[in-house]
Design an enzyme around this catalytic site. Structure first.
Site, PDB file in Angstrom:
ATOM      1  N   ARG A 104       0.761  -1.636   0.284  1.00 17.79           N
ATOM      2  CA  ARG A 104       0.223   0.435  -0.070  1.00 17.79           C
ATOM      3  C   ARG A 104       0.609   1.165  -0.164  1.00 17.79           C
ATOM      4  NH1 ARG A 104      -3.724  -0.628   5.408  1.00 17.79           N
ATOM      5  NH2 ARG A 104      -4.890   0.921   3.609  1.00 17.79           N
ATOM      6  N   TYR A 881      -3.833  46.544  10.751  1.00 14.93           N
ATOM      7  CA  TYR A 881      -5.133  45.914  10.128  1.00 14.93           C
ATOM      8  C   TYR A 881      -4.819  45.076   9.295  1.00 14.93           C
ATOM      9  CZ  TYR A 881      -6.167  50.051   7.605  1.00 14.93           C
ATOM     10  OH  TYR A 881      -5.861  51.285   6.396  1.00 14.93           O
TER      11      TYR A 881
HETATM   12  P1  ADP Z   1      -5.758   3.705  -0.758  1.00  8.26           P
HETATM   13  O1  ADP Z   1      -5.000   4.753   0.452  1.00  8.26           O
HETATM   14  O2  ADP Z   1      -6.153   4.645  -2.038  1.00  8.26           O
HETATM   15  O3  ADP Z   1      -7.974   4.234  -0.005  1.00  8.26           O
HETATM   16  P2  ADP Z   1      -5.111   1.733   0.607  1.00  8.26           P
HETATM   17  O4  ADP Z   1      -3.462   0.985   0.345  1.00  8.26           O
HETATM   18  O5  ADP Z   1      -5.929   2.502   1.322  1.00  8.26           O
HETATM   19  O6  ADP Z   1      -5.307   2.383  -0.509  1.00  8.26           O
HETATM   20  O7  ADP Z   1      -5.669   0.919  -0.091  1.00  8.26           O
HETATM   21  C1  ADP Z   1      -7.055   0.269  -0.497  1.00  8.26           C
HETATM   22  C2  ADP Z   1      -8.216  -0.430  -0.267  1.00  8.26           C
HETATM   23  O8  ADP Z   1      -7.503  -2.424   0.066  1.00  8.26           O
HETATM   24  C3  ADP Z   1      -8.166  -0.094   0.990  1.00  8.26           C
HETATM   25  O9  ADP Z   1      -9.775  -0.205   1.204  1.00  8.26           O
HETATM   26  C4  ADP Z   1      -8.138  -0.735   2.062  1.00  8.26           C
HETATM   27  O10 ADP Z   1      -8.624  -1.117   3.284  1.00  8.26           O
HETATM   28  C5  ADP Z   1      -7.812  -2.723   1.206  1.00  8.26           C
HETATM   29  N1  ADP Z   1      -6.633  -2.821   2.009  1.00  8.26           N
HETATM   30  C6  ADP Z   1      -5.168  -2.129   2.273  1.00  8.26           C
HETATM   31  N2  ADP Z   1      -4.504  -3.522   2.908  1.00  8.26           N
HETATM   32  C7  ADP Z   1      -5.764  -4.133   3.484  1.00  8.26           C
HETATM   33  C8  ADP Z   1      -5.336  -5.918   4.009  1.00  8.26           C
HETATM   34  N3  ADP Z   1      -3.876  -6.130   4.183  1.00  8.26           N
HETATM   35  N4  ADP Z   1      -6.083  -6.608   3.824  1.00  8.26           N
HETATM   36  C9  ADP Z   1      -7.361  -5.719   3.917  1.00  8.26           C
HETATM   37  N5  ADP Z   1      -7.968  -4.996   2.959  1.00  8.26           N
HETATM   38  C10 ADP Z   1      -6.684  -3.880   3.008  1.00  8.26           C
HETATM   39 MG    MG Z   2      -7.450   3.633   2.587  1.00 11.54          MG
END
Ligand code: ADP
Ligand code: MG
Ligand code: MG
Length: 911
Positions: A104, A881
């Site tokens: 992510r 001001y």
């Molecule tokens: P963004 O910054 O675009 O929100 P994210 O990194 O939060 O991207 O991830 C996109 C989606 O994937 C989000 O809905 C997040 O909750 C989900 N997600 C990310 N990591 C996981 C994980 N380890 N398990 C389940 N869902 C995940």
């Molecule tokens: Mg997110």
């Protein structure tokens, strides 16, 4: 392990070990997402464990050519993968019980949806069997694998998402399936095979040599450490993707911060009806109501909620479906609010009944919600009044001053959606981001109408007046981004059947069709969509607005005035809390039906010829000042004497030459021809190479004393009349564009003579202060001399910026300023936020002025007076001001309070 620490672990494993190396204070290293994941893990909340690679590593990646992971990082990553595998008791790519992870993005400042994320990484043709064996859920396993290939290919391998969407659609059609959840395990397995073919066909071997197999063909990577490395690099690359760059520019986020990468063990919301995923806010981000707010979807994964693929359920239904996880989530909301002392937003997933927290941060909100939340939290004892004032973003207050539908207007509602971002907008329908951008460039106002927006629509959203979507909830992309921009947005208007390709939207059940170019109106406060242009009216400010600004007034030292040229503007400024008028320009009063009188005056050959037009002007100017002074009764009104070059009131020489030529051809009216020729000659004779540096401001007053004389007479007359009527007019006379003290001395003496004359005629004597604008460097440099004959200085920071830089604003903003900003030759547009060099001149002039005239009153009347960052600088300089356009008065009051509070906090820190 390299000497540099680039990787940080977080979370408690199934082995009970919670090793978390970060916390919320480490945003600049871990990004917001990583820092808050660590914080939640430290708080003992259920966070799937993982590790974060620092933003600095991202910048290191970019600093090598071609971009590459810094030396040592791959080894560090391998070490943290091993630790994570131990924590989870599973291994990446394992054939019997594989660990799956998400990769992510997450930068120091939230950039929702701008960068990339890959889910379900670690699946391959072998580990899929392990996933099936472990879960006993064949369908889920194949669904996860196809999602992984799809996301990985799009994000990492740059394959068009549409290829996969089409494959899914044809599969659904072949099976007669309504939704992707209707596809069977076999269908999904078959899709995986199709997806792999798409990859083989669309990925260039040159671009990804590591994916080329023994047969010379590109194949989807099976090795999980290759998958991981490629995904990490892709997230780093997403920092520089087009939309992220645009977003940063818009939000003024620096480009050199980089994004962190969070590698996190997966949890699954797509394991059937006992699983779900959702997005939530601890309070309503649209209006601030204290209620849990958001959407969830059962049997779904991550992006499904925001992508609007299926219709979501409102969060308050969650406990009915998931009693245990629901109760736990409500508890966590309380914990988070107490901990962050603010409204939070959250991503969560329920895997077979068990709740997991995937993200939190202080939630974005509309200005209306920001005020409500701050006031409520003061009431709840969670924050102090000072904190409440410091928390509101002054620039955001602008949202509250957005227009609304005229409540008396008649209109037919053609559709209703969710009230996703407040304010009303009117414009022509466009169906694509590119069309919105083009229309805006052509000077047209548009509403961007989309099924749902994606980050690729950002440019169009910026260009549009408002956004309308047929799909998605209040946490959809369109809603979140529009709220951030303060743009009106109606989303999820399901009756709208949009065919973007043929540029038409049908309103189901009504026969109404919207075509490109049709006028519509949307109201993001109520969620309604109207055919045609509805009359908009200015908003009424709410009690919350007054409450917070009232608190701000308790803390600020800087006064706030309005720039206003009409009684209406004066009243508006007063309503928004202006403590007077800092700049009443008089040139607007010379236009319209008065232009002819002014022309007669200019054309007159001598003083005698100017008398009649001047007498006429005196009459109308007196009326003008009566209106403004009455509207600002009891408060100072600084009137600036005529400033612009006179040619602005004359016809253009080009038009005149054409008229003369026409008359000469037709030989129609010799008398008219003669007068036009004379006029043309005069206009030509007044031509200046650099009119803005020419005969204008006080130079006009010296050349044509009778013009300034008339204006001084009108001001004094109006004030005397009001005085005699028992009112309290506080007129001040301001002389523009002074560069040498003698100019002011001369004009002051002449003005004082007239003031005295009129006052004795009227039998009413009172003080009318006379001061000058400081808008030329020479004036600033000799402010000590000038202050001796000035009752006040008002810094005209627009001209002062032009003349300090030697910039002609209108020219440079269109020509090279954008390039300067892009190349960071200038940090900001100096006409928006005061430049440090110009600020230095202001500061010096204040000090010099006070040396020779300790009683001198000091203000700013340039547009900078309405810019929050500049207001902070003016506060620090110690001006009395700032004066700005009426709509920016509230924002200046708040910014002034924040400057005072920041100073107080810094002061107490020093002790
Ligand atoms: P963004 O910054 O675009 O929100 P994210 O990194 O939060 O991207 O991830 C996109 C989606 O994937 C989000 O809905 C997040 O909750 C989900 N997600 C990310 N990591 C996981 C994980 N380890 N398990 C389940 N869902 C995940
Ligand atoms: Mg997110
Ligand atoms: Mg000026």
């Amino acid at each position: 392990m390299s000497s540099e620490k680039r990787v940080y672990a977080f979370g408690r494993g199934v082995n009970g070990v919670n090793r978390t190396e970060g916390n919320r204070g480490m945003k600049m290293i871990l990004g917001g997402k990583g820092a808050n994941l660590a914080e939640m893990a430290n708080m003992g909340l259920p966070v799937p464990p993982g590790f974060t690679i620092s933003c600095q590593a991202c910048m290191e990646y970019y600093n090598s050519t071609p971009p590459a992971l810094p030396a040592g990082l791959p080894e560090d990553i391998a070490e943290y993968v091993t630790e994570l595998e131990t924590k989870m008791g599973k291994r990446l790519g394992d054939s019997s019980d594989p660990l799956l992870v998400s990769v992510r993005s997450g930068s120091p400042f939230s950039m929702p949806g701008m960068m990339d994320t890959v889910l379900n990484l670690g699946l391959n043709d072998v580990s899929i069997q392990g996933l099936i064996a472990q879960t006993g859920n064949v369908r889920f396993a194949w669904d996860s694998y196809r999602r992984f290939i799809q996301m990985f290919s799009k994000v990492v391998l740059d394959v068009e998402g549409l290829e996969f969407e089409n494959a899914i659609t044809s599969m659904k059609n072949a099976r007669g399936a309504q939704s992707d959840t209707d596809l069977s395990a076999d269908d999904l397995e078959q899709l995986v095979a199709t997806f792999k073919d798409i990859v083989a066909e669309h990925v260039e071997a040159d671009a990804f040599p590591e994916l080329v197999g023994a047969d010379g063909r590109v194949a989807f990577p099976q090795d999980s450490s290759t998958q991981l490395r490629l995904a990490i690099e892709a997230v780093f690359r997403s920092w520089m993707n087009d939309r992220a760059v645009v977003y940063r520019k818009m939000e003024k986020i620096p480009d050199d911060l980089g994004t962190a990468v969070n590698v996190q063990s997966m949890v699954f919301g797509n394991k059937g009806e006992t699983s779900a995923t959702g997005v939530a806010f601890t309070r309503n981000p649209a209006d601030g109501t204290k209620e849990y707010y958001g959407d969830f979807l059962t049997n779904a994964q991550g992006e499904d909620v925001v992508a609007g693929i299926r219709n979501t359920s409102p969060l308050h239904d969650l406990p009915a479906v998931f009693p245990e996880a629901g109760a736990e989530l409500w508890q966590i909301f309380e914990t988070l609010e107490q901990h962050y002392r603010d409204m939070c937003d959250i991503e969560f997933t329920i895997e077979q009944g068990k709740l997991w927290m995937l993200q939190t941060r202080v939630g974005k909100r509309t200005a209306r919600a920001a005020l409500r939340v701050a006031i409520d939290m003061v009431g709840e004892g969670l924050i102090t009044k000072e904190e409440a004032v410091l928390r509101i973003d002054p620039a955001q207050l602008d949202q509250l001053l957005h227009p609304q539908f005229d409540p008396t207007a008649d209109y037919d509602v053609i559709a209703k959606g969710l009230n996703a971002s407040p304010g009303a907008a009117v414009g022509e329908v466009v169906f694509s981001s590119a069309d919105a951008v083009d229309a805006k460039a052509a000077g047209r106002k548009v509403i961007l109408v989309r099924w749902e927006t994606t980050p690729d629509d950002l440019r169009g959203m910026v260009a549009a007046q408002g956004i309308l979507t047929s799909h998605g909830g209040k946490t959809s992309h369109a809603a979140v981004v529009a709220r951030g921009m303060g743009k009106p947005c109606v989303c999820g208007a399901e009756k709208l059947k949009i065919d973007a390709a043929s540029k038409v939207a049908r309103v189901a059940g009504s026969g109404v069709e919207l075509h490109e170019g049709d006028m519509i109106s949307i109201d993001g406060t109520t969620g309604i969509v109207v055919l045609g242009a509805v009359q908009l009216v200015e908003p009424k400010v709410t009690g919350d607005f007054d409450t917070v600004l009232g608190w701000a007034d308790e803390y600020r030292r800087l006064g706030v005035r309005a720039n206003a040229d009409t009684p209406d503007d004066a009243e508006l400024g007063r309503k928004f809390g202006a403590e007077g008028i800092g700049l009443a320009r008089t040139e607007h009063m010379f236009l319209g039906d008065r232009k002819q009188i002014v022309q007669d005056m200019i054309i007159a050959e001598d003083e005698a010829g100017r008398l009649a037009p001047l007498a006429q002007l005196l009459k109308v100017q007196t009326e003008d000042f009566l209106g403004i002074l009455a509207a600002m009764d009891g408060l100072p009104v600084t009137v600036r004497l005529l400033d612009p070059p006179l040619h602005e009131f004359l016809d253009s020489p080009r038009d005149l030459a054409v008229e003369v030529a026409k008359l000469e051809c037709t030989g129609a009216d010799p008398a008219l021809l003669a007068s036009k020729k004379k006029l043309l000659a005069l206009v030509d004779s007044m031509h200046e190479q650099n009119p803005m540096l020419g005969l204008r401001g006080c130079r006009l007053g010296i050349m044509f004393p009778e013009i300034y004389g008339m204006q001084v007479r009108a001001i004094t007359l109006a004030a005397c009349q009001l005085k005699k009527a028992g009112r309290d007019p506080r007129a001040e006379i301001m002389i523009p564009l002074v560069s040498v003290v003698a100019e002011l001395e001369t004009l002051r003496a002449e003005s004082e003579k007239i003031v005295a004359e009129v006052q004795s005629e009227q039998g009413c004597v009172f003080d009318i202060p006379i001061g000058t604008m400081i808008e030329l460097p020479r004036a600033a440099l000799t402010a000590d001399e000038i202050a001796k004959v000035a009752d006040f200085f008002s810094f005209g920071t627009n001209d002062l910026t032009q003349t300090t830089f030697g910039f002609s604003r209108d020219d440079i903003e269109a020509m090279f300023l954008p390039r300067y900003l892009e190349r960071k030759i200038l940090p900001r547009n100096p006409f928006e936020t005061i430049d440090s060099g110009v600020a230095k001149l202001v500061k010096m002039a204040c000090e010099l002025g006070r040396e020779t005239n300790p009683k001198i009153h000091l203000g700013v009347c340039g547009e900078h007076g309405g810019d929050p960052d500049s207001v902070k600088i003016f506060h620090a300089i110690g001006l009395s001001y700032v004066s700005c356009s009426p709509y920016r008065v509230p924002l200046a009051r708040l910014a002034a309070a924040q400057a005072a509070l920041a100073e107080k906090i810094a002061g107490s820190d020093n002790r």
